[in-house]
Design an enzyme around this catalytic site. Structure first.
Site, PDB file in Angstrom:
ATOM      1  N   CYS A 191       0.872  -1.177   0.000  1.00 56.36           N
ATOM      2  CA  CYS A 191       0.000   0.000   0.000  1.00 56.36           C
ATOM      3  C   CYS A 191       0.906   1.223   0.000  1.00 56.36           C
ATOM      4  O   CYS A 191       1.661   1.412  -0.950  1.00 56.36           O
ATOM      5  CB  CYS A 191      -0.964  -0.031   1.181  1.00 56.36           C
ATOM      6  SG  CYS A 191      -0.209  -0.353   2.785  1.00 56.36           S
ATOM      7  N   TRP A 250       2.249  -1.470   6.165  1.00 57.53           N
ATOM      8  CA  TRP A 250       2.013  -2.048   7.486  1.00 57.53           C
ATOM      9  C   TRP A 250       0.541  -1.977   7.915  1.00 57.53           C
ATOM     10  O   TRP A 250       0.219  -2.348   9.043  1.00 57.53           O
ATOM     11  CB  TRP A 250       2.895  -1.390   8.548  1.00 57.53           C
ATOM     12  CG  TRP A 250       2.865   0.112   8.561  1.00 57.53           C
ATOM     13  CD1 TRP A 250       1.768   0.922   8.519  1.00 57.53           C
ATOM     14  CD2 TRP A 250       3.993   0.981   8.653  1.00 57.53           C
ATOM     15  NE1 TRP A 250       2.131   2.237   8.577  1.00 57.53           N
ATOM     16  CE2 TRP A 250       3.513   2.308   8.656  1.00 57.53           C
ATOM     17  CE3 TRP A 250       5.373   0.776   8.741  1.00 57.53           C
ATOM     18  CZ2 TRP A 250       4.340   3.431   8.733  1.00 57.53           C
ATOM     19  CZ3 TRP A 250       6.196   1.894   8.819  1.00 57.53           C
ATOM     20  CH2 TRP A 250       5.683   3.192   8.820  1.00 57.53           C
ATOM     21  N   ASP A 251      -0.351  -1.495   7.068  1.00 60.32           N
ATOM     22  CA  ASP A 251      -1.778  -1.442   7.416  1.00 60.32           C
ATOM     23  C   ASP A 251      -2.590  -2.319   6.467  1.00 60.32           C
ATOM     24  O   ASP A 251      -2.898  -3.465   6.780  1.00 60.32           O
ATOM     25  CB  ASP A 251      -2.276   0.008   7.375  1.00 60.32           C
ATOM     26  CG  ASP A 251      -1.699   0.841   8.499  1.00 60.32           C
ATOM     27  OD1 ASP A 251      -1.607   0.327   9.616  1.00 60.32           O
ATOM     28  OD2 ASP A 251      -1.330   2.012   8.261  1.00 60.32           O
ATOM     29  N   ASP A 266       2.996   2.432   3.105  1.00 61.34           N
ATOM     30  CA  ASP A 266       4.177   2.001   3.853  1.00 61.34           C
ATOM     31  C   ASP A 266       4.190   0.512   4.124  1.00 61.34           C
ATOM     32  O   ASP A 266       5.163  -0.001   4.667  1.00 61.34           O
ATOM     33  CB  ASP A 266       4.264   2.767   5.179  1.00 61.34           C
ATOM     34  CG  ASP A 266       4.548   4.245   4.965  1.00 61.34           C
ATOM     35  OD1 ASP A 266       5.366   4.556   4.082  1.00 61.34           O
ATOM     36  OD2 ASP A 266       3.946   5.082   5.666  1.00 61.34           O
TER      37      ASP A 266
END
Length: 904
Positions: A358, A362-363, A360
């Site tokens: 996405c 990490w979500d 970065d």
């Protein structure tokens, strides 16, 4: 302890879940405890679990209430007798909740008593053991472990052990890291057990406005997508099993967001430089949209709680399901599940590779990666496997739990009236209170990092678990307990943003040695027994099974079948999702509860694309697909019949296979519980309005296609008249449908071409000029609107295809029990006014073959028996005459009804 102004308050009223009890309030360093005097179970609330505290102004009775809302969507209120005590409690809770360091959380002071049987939670996930189970170094030599990040200097947010392609050196990785945001390079997270398909994850590339590229990153991605070849067999001409050209680079963001990041120096891959791969944008919104969406869900729950005052139980609260739908929460979950199905299909069916990122990484990347692995590998659907999955793809790969969960809280979540407002009177106090509330919501944008990302993942897992209840070792309670401990901060698993922060101590022991892992709690015998799923059947995941329903243990969830996780919100299924229709209509796919026409995305899309806006109150006919041979009217949208207060059951509509609510009825409270689809296109079936009892069950007739009539609750008297007019129209409608079934030159279907003609077009086609068609004397009766309870209004003079419906019950109906036409009580013996526009057909002769070559709107009419409006017999009976036009030119220009159903 200096922050606690008062530790104990007696004679406090606590209201929760519609129940009010008297008891004692205790404030400790980490918990708010309420002890009931009547012996009910104590209520323990950890301070990090508090999401909003509101101190209300003093009431006229001198009471001082404080309302507390929790992150587990529970709400309770405390009522104090003195305002000074309420202020002390409010300030104490604020000081204990809003902290400055993670070291102040309860996890650093908690010691289980008695100790847990196991204390291996922090070592539950071993990268070498887990990737070895997948086959790294065993089934394939194309992947290797690297110690490039062993001291977290290469990428502080990545784990210490990374799995990368064997033929990519660490030097190449160093250069590739400069091209990826936060140096989060593509690295392996899953190797499929059935083939050599893989899931890798990374962050966005640093493309920028200059369209920068990195040869090292391109080589790294190419090696990833060619990892099904063994390193020593690279020169082999023929591909090995699993070699396909459907490799995907999945960008979880909407396209506009990815392009907008280009201006910030980042962006998305230029596919001209990445061989043998395609790119897909999933359109999943960022963390701010998800936070606002869940906020709207919480607001709808809060409004329902505000209605349930005076001791009403929560089940009696009026929960606005329309507000829940408008929140978009289920739409976001559906988008995540659609992306998951895309990844699962590409890895398992196409035996290919997927790279997910996405912004970065990490979500949304963690959501998609973990959910796809849950569907691909049955191991992750066991209790231990799910723990390993969370540790691998969320904890070690750097999801920012501390920032996203807001463990340190904020003073903006504590709302109180102005201190000097009490001296100015109740009006000034109320004004100051509402101003403080507005200020809180206006400044909430400062909390930019909080977002329910992991909560959203748990809801997505719950959707898959609900669709496949026998494929999970753990039950729904396990997920709900995990959500509770995500915010309770009793354990150290979900307190930090990166693996480095958990494993490296700054001047002391690391947090993993000072806190207890949440997995030790879940692995305790008592808790494990409560979380086991009694319906779990591991034999269904046998990959060697050749049964008819065998799926090799790989799940393909339905992204459209999403419902609110009502247990998490402490509600009932009917409150949040509506009634469930247990018997499914034949040939119709049940996709989930839909509240109204305006909320069905399939109908909204089709109607917005092809249906022009209509005046208010005018029924709108939505487009439909062509029907199979033998079906009649393709789509009907009409006002319901006028009924009296004595409502009963009505008959279903014959000759109809599709039905939809019009705009007015949808806005007036009618709701549809489920979106229905047949092979011919999107369709809908209505449901009873909220608060009414269900209609009596009846089996739908064969001609109805399994869809029940919308008039299931209307008067039986109205149904008699309604079915009588239908019976008169039945023969002509069937003949007309067959005649219009042939294709026209412009490609329209016969149904659409016949029904979408305007009144003037039909008149001209039947040999009438426009002047004679428009100069007919309009009858003086009225028609009902789309709302059956609306007051009668005058009929508009403008011809309308929708209002001039042959099934309109405002016309004089023919009673179904009248055997002979000469017994129709519309002449002098009847008190009802005579309607010259009503005609009744005889049995229809077969359609001549010569009519099939004509245009659809020019056909030979059926013989009709017309009632003469001007001639009456001396006895008062209506004179009947036979009319049989033989051609278009022989038809009279006045008072002719070729279909025998009244003027259009």
């Amino acid at each position: 302890m200096d922050a606690i102004r008062v530790t104990k308050v007696e004679n406090v009223l606590c209201s929760k879940g519609g129940k009010t009890g008297l008891g004692t309030l205790h404030l400790t360093a980490h918990h708010l405890i309420f002890h009931y005097q009547d012996g009910e179970k104590e209520m323990w609330v950890p301070y990090p679990l508090i999401s909003l505290v509101t101190r209300l102004p003093q009431t006229l009775q001198g009471q001082c209430p404080i309302t507390v809302r929790c992150r587990t969507f529970e709400m309770f209120s405390l009522v104090f007798a003195q305002e000074s005590v309420a202020i002390d409690v409010f300030e104490s809770v604020k000081e204990l909740t809003v902290i400055t360091s993670v070291q102040q959380l309860y996890a650093f002071f908690y010691t289980p008593n008695p100790p847990f049987p196991t204390s291996t939670g922090w070592s539950l996930y071993s990268p070498r053991e887990e990737f070895g189970r997948m086959g790294v170094g065993v089934r394939t030599k194309a992947w290797r472990f690297t110690d490039l990040n062993k001291d977290y200097t290469f990428c502080p947010t990545y784990p210490a052990r990374l799995v990368v392609p064997t033929k990519i050196s660490d030097t190449t990785l160093q250069y590739a890291g400069k091209y990826r945001s936060k140096a989060r390079i593509p690295t392996l997270t899953y190797l499929h057990w059935a083939n050599f398909g893989t899931i890798t994850r990374s962050s966005q590339p640093m493309v920028g406005l200059t369209q920068s590229r990195s040869v090292q990153d391109e080589k790294l991605v190419e090696a990833t997508f060619q990892s099904h070849w063994a390193p020593d067999a690279r020169a082999v001409s023929g591909p090995i099993y699993g070699a396909t050209s459907t490799n995907l680079i999945v960008d979880a963001r909407p396209t506009t967001n990815a392009m907008a990041n280009t201006a910030k120096g980042a962006g998305s891959e230029n596919m001209d430089h990445y061989k043998d791969a395609r790119k897909a944008y999933l359109g999943i919104d960022h963390i701010h949209v998800m936070r606002d969406s869940l906020g709207r869900v919480v607001e709808a729950l809060r409004e329902a709680d505000a209605v349930a005052v005076g001791g009403d139980p929560p089940g009696e609260a009026i929960l606005d399901r329309g507000a829940l739908r408008r929140s978009g929460w289920l739409r976001h979950i559906s988008a995540i599940m659609e992306g998951t199905v895309l990844i699962v299909r590409n890895v398992h069916v196409n035996s290919s590779h997927v790279l997910i990122h996405c912004s970065d990484g990490w979500d949304r990347t963690s959501q998609l990666s973990a959910l796809a692995q849950l569907c691909l590998d049955p191991f992750y659907r066991t209790m231990r496997g799910f723990m390993v999955l969370v540790e691998k793809d969320w904890v070690s790969f750097g999801h920012k739990f501390l920032d996203r969960c807001g463990h340190l809280s904020s003073e903006k979540f504590f709302v109180a009236p102005a201190e000097n407002a009490a001296a100015g009177g109740s009006a000034e106090a109320a004004q100051a209170f509402f101003a403080s509330v507005q200020k809180r919501f206006a400044s909430q944008a400062d909390i930019k990092e909080t977002s329910p990302v992991f909560h959203q993942f748990l809801e997505s897992v719950r959707q898959v678990q609900r669709q496949f209840p026998e494929r999970f070792e753990f039950n729904e309670r396990f997920l709900r307990q995990l959500h509770y401990h995500l915010y309770a901060c009793q354990f150290g698993t979900f307190l930090f943003n990166t693996e480095r922060e958990r494993r490296v101590g700054d001047g002391g022991p690391p947090p993993c040695e000072r806190t207890v892992s949440v997995w030790d709690f879940f692995n305790s015998p008592d808790e494990r027994e409560k979380n086991l799923n009694p319906d779990y059947d591991p034999s269904l995941d046998d990959p060697t099974s050749r049964l008819s329903k065998a799926d090799m243990g790989v799940l393909f969830p339905n992204p459209r079948d999403v419902r609110f996780w009502y247990q998490l919100y402490s509600r009932t299924d009917e409150e949040m999702n509506g009634r469930v229709i247990t018997s499914q209509a034949r040939g119709v796919e049940m996709l989930g509860p839909i509240e109204g026409v305006d909320e069905d995305p399939t109908i909204i899309t089709s109607s917005a694309a092809s249906t022009p806006p209509s005046p208010a109150g005018t029924p709108v006919a939505l487009p439909s697909s062509p029907q199979p041979s033998g079906s009649s009217a393709s789509l009907i949208s009409q006002p319901p019949p006028q009924v009296t207060a004595s409502s009963g059951l009505s008959s279903s509509l014959p000759e109809l296979s599709q039905m939809t609510l019009n705009d007015t009825s949808a806005n007036s409270g009618s709701s549809s519980e489920f979106s229905l689809r047949t092979p011919s296109g999107p369709q809908r079936t209505p449901s009873p309005a909220p608060g009414r009892g269900p209609s009596s069950p009846r089996r739908p007739p064969d001609w109805a296609g399994g869809v029940k009539s919308i008039w299931g609750k209307l008067s039986s008297n109205a149904s008699t008249a309604f079915s009588a007019v239908q019976g008169a129209y039945d023969g002509v409608a069937r003949d007309l449908s067959k005649s219009l079934a042939a294709s026209t030159d412009d490609g329209e279907s016969g149904v659409n071409a016949g029904e979408l003609k305007s009144r003037d077009q039909l008149s001209s086609a039947w040999g009438e000029d426009s002047s004679s068609a428009t100069s007919r004397a309009q009858p003086s009766y009225t028609v009902s609107s789309s709302n059956p309870w609306e007051t009668m209004r005058e009929r508009p003079t403008i011809p309308s295809l929708f209002l001039d419906n042959p099934w309109n019950t405002a016309r004089a109906p023919l009673p179904s029990h009248a055997p002979l036409l000469n017994e129709i009580p519309f002449a002098g013996t009847s008190s009802l006014p005579h309607d010259p526009t009503v005609s009744y057909p005889k049995p229809i002769a077969p359609v001549r073959s010569s009519t099939l070559g004509r245009p659809r709107d020019v056909i030979s009419p059926a013989p009709v028996i017309q009632l003469s409006s001007g001639s009456h017999s001396p006895s008062g009976a209506t004179q009947v005459k036979n009319s049989q036009p033989t051609s278009v030119s022989d038809r009279p220009s006045e008072n002719v009804d070729p279909l025998g159903v009244g003027f259009m």
